[in-house]
Every structure is written in C-alpha cells, then in structure tokens.
Design a protein around this motif. Structure first.
Motif, PDB file in Angstrom:
ATOM      1  N   MET A   1      -6.200 -53.489 -20.554  1.00  0.00           N
ATOM      2  CA  MET A   1      -6.331 -54.344 -19.499  1.00  0.00           C
ATOM      3  C   MET A   1      -7.026 -53.810 -18.270  1.00  0.00           C
ATOM      4  O   MET A   1      -7.070 -52.987 -17.783  1.00  0.00           O
ATOM      5  N   LYS A   2      -7.980 -54.781 -17.828  1.00  0.00           N
ATOM      6  CA  LYS A   2      -8.806 -54.259 -16.698  1.00  0.00           C
ATOM      7  C   LYS A   2      -7.995 -54.915 -15.347  1.00  0.00           C
ATOM      8  O   LYS A   2      -7.604 -55.962 -15.427  1.00  0.00           O
ATOM      9  N   CYS A  19     -10.881 -51.232 -12.885  1.00  0.00           N
ATOM     10  CA  CYS A  19     -10.204 -50.108 -13.733  1.00  0.00           C
ATOM     11  C   CYS A  19      -9.897 -50.778 -15.166  1.00  0.00           C
ATOM     12  O   CYS A  19      -9.416 -51.850 -15.178  1.00  0.00           O
ATOM     13  N   GLU A  20      -9.850 -49.775 -16.040  1.00  0.00           N
ATOM     14  CA  GLU A  20      -9.377 -50.268 -17.450  1.00  0.00           C
ATOM     15  C   GLU A  20      -8.150 -49.240 -17.503  1.00  0.00           C
ATOM     16  O   GLU A  20      -8.270 -48.047 -17.219  1.00  0.00           O
ATOM     17  N   VAL A  21      -6.923 -50.031 -17.609  1.00  0.00           N
ATOM     18  CA  VAL A  21      -5.599 -49.197 -17.668  1.00  0.00           C
ATOM     19  C   VAL A  21      -4.851 -49.853 -18.711  1.00  0.00           C
ATOM     20  O   VAL A  21      -5.283 -50.889 -19.389  1.00  0.00           O
ATOM     21  N   SER A  22      -3.861 -49.185 -19.056  1.00  0.00           N
ATOM     22  CA  SER A  22      -2.867 -49.628 -20.509  1.00  0.00           C
ATOM     23  C   SER A  22      -2.188 -51.010 -20.063  1.00  0.00           C
ATOM     24  O   SER A  22      -1.889 -50.922 -18.610  1.00  0.00           O
ATOM     25  N   ASP A  23      -1.988 -51.884 -20.793  1.00  0.00           N
ATOM     26  CA  ASP A  23      -1.180 -53.038 -20.425  1.00  0.00           C
ATOM     27  C   ASP A  23       0.201 -52.756 -19.767  1.00  0.00           C
ATOM     28  O   ASP A  23       0.475 -53.380 -18.721  1.00  0.00           O
ATOM     29  N   GLY A  24       0.990 -51.854 -20.163  1.00  0.00           N
ATOM     30  CA  GLY A  24       2.249 -51.584 -19.455  1.00  0.00           C
ATOM     31  C   GLY A  24       2.122 -51.065 -18.174  1.00  0.00           C
ATOM     32  O   GLY A  24       2.825 -51.213 -17.147  1.00  0.00           O
ATOM     33  N   LEU A  30       1.559 -51.350 -11.476  1.00  0.00           N
ATOM     34  CA  LEU A  30       0.446 -51.669 -10.505  1.00  0.00           C
ATOM     35  C   LEU A  30       0.665 -53.041 -10.105  1.00  0.00           C
ATOM     36  O   LEU A  30       0.569 -53.287  -8.646  1.00  0.00           O
ATOM     37  N   ILE A  31       0.785 -54.008 -10.769  1.00  0.00           N
ATOM     38  CA  ILE A  31       0.744 -55.203 -10.246  1.00  0.00           C
ATOM     39  C   ILE A  31       2.126 -55.648  -9.498  1.00  0.00           C
ATOM     40  O   ILE A  31       2.155 -56.352  -8.556  1.00  0.00           O
ATOM     41  N   PRO A  32       3.477 -55.365 -10.123  1.00  0.00           N
ATOM     42  CA  PRO A  32       4.587 -55.604  -9.150  1.00  0.00           C
ATOM     43  C   PRO A  32       4.529 -55.027  -7.893  1.00  0.00           C
ATOM     44  O   PRO A  32       4.963 -55.545  -6.931  1.00  0.00           O
ATOM     45  N   ARG A  33       4.029 -53.729  -7.682  1.00  0.00           N
ATOM     46  CA  ARG A  33       3.982 -53.105  -6.449  1.00  0.00           C
ATOM     47  C   ARG A  33       2.791 -53.576  -5.453  1.00  0.00           C
ATOM     48  O   ARG A  33       2.524 -52.942  -4.393  1.00  0.00           O
TER      49      ARG A  33
END
Length: 148
Positions: A1-2, A19-24, A30-33
C-alpha cells in the motif's frame, strides 16, 4: 500500500514522502497514529499543491530578505555613547544597542540575535557588523560610534 507521510518516521522517511509499505503496517500503525494517510489520487494532488505553496512562501521570504539586505547595505548607523578619557567607551556597544538604534531611528525591527558583532566595540570610529537576515542572505551594516 502506498502512503504519504504526515510526519517524519524513522524507518521510512521525512514528512511529505510517498512510501510503499505493507497493508498491515499502514492500517494498524501509521494511519491510526496520524503518521500517514493513504496515497489516493486526491491526497497526492493535495501534497503537490502544498509543496508548491511552501516553495512560493520560501521564495517570498528570501526575496524579502534580499530587499532588506539592499536597504541595510546602504545605511550608515550612528550610535552615540558616553566616552571617558582618550576616547574609551564605558563598557562596549552591543548588538542589543544596535538593534535599538535601528528600531528607533530607522523603524527597522531586527532581532538582536541576528546582528553579529565579531569583536567588542570599545572605541570611537567606524565598524562593520554582519546581519543574518535569512539562512542564505547576510548583509554588512556600517556603524559609526560617536561621543554624546
């Protein structure tokens, strides 16, 4: 996921980087924080727009500093001080006193920390001090020390 980083993340990069990171990792950390948002087309366009605005702001700041530098280069500041025997000053002329004269006489408000006096001014005469206006722009200010 980007994802687009909203803040600096130690292992990934600086704020504004895509950045390209894993979905989990993205969904659970990252997104919740609030460290990143998903890199959708709208978010990427928003990022590009913000970067352009920031670049324009930096250019305006630099241009304003250059204009002020030209104005300062043409000034001759006169500082009147108390003098003892043989033209020696009581104390020395500091960057604070120079900033006060600039504000009072020339309506030019400068932070005293931006004015660099290389060696203490302890006598009458002409001196030159450096004024840091921007991290890329400096100006030389001519100061004349006279007796009251």
């Amino acid at each position: 996921m980007k994802v687009i980083l909203k803040e600096d993340v130690k292992a990934l990069g600086k704020k504004g980087k895509v950045c390209e990171v894993s979905d989990g990792y993205a969904r659970n950390f990252l997104i919740p924080r609030g460290l990143a948002v998903e890199a959708t087309q709208g978010n990427v366009q928003d990022l590009v727009h913000k970067q352009k605005q920031e670049e324009l702001r930096k250019q305006k700041e630099k241009q304003a500093a250059l204009d002020l530098s030209q104005r300062i280069e043409n000034m001759d500041i006169i500082v009147k001080v108390k003098v003892g025997e043989k033209g020696r000053l009581f104390g020395s002329v500091t960057n604070k006193e120079i900033a006060e004269v600039l504000e009072k006489e020339y309506q030019l408000k400068l932070d005293k920390r931006k004015i660099e006096v290389k060696e203490p001014i302890k006598g009458l005469g002409e001196y030159q001090v450096t004024v840091k206006l921007h991290f890329e722009v400096t100006a030389n200010l001519k100061i004349k020390i006279e007796a009251q």
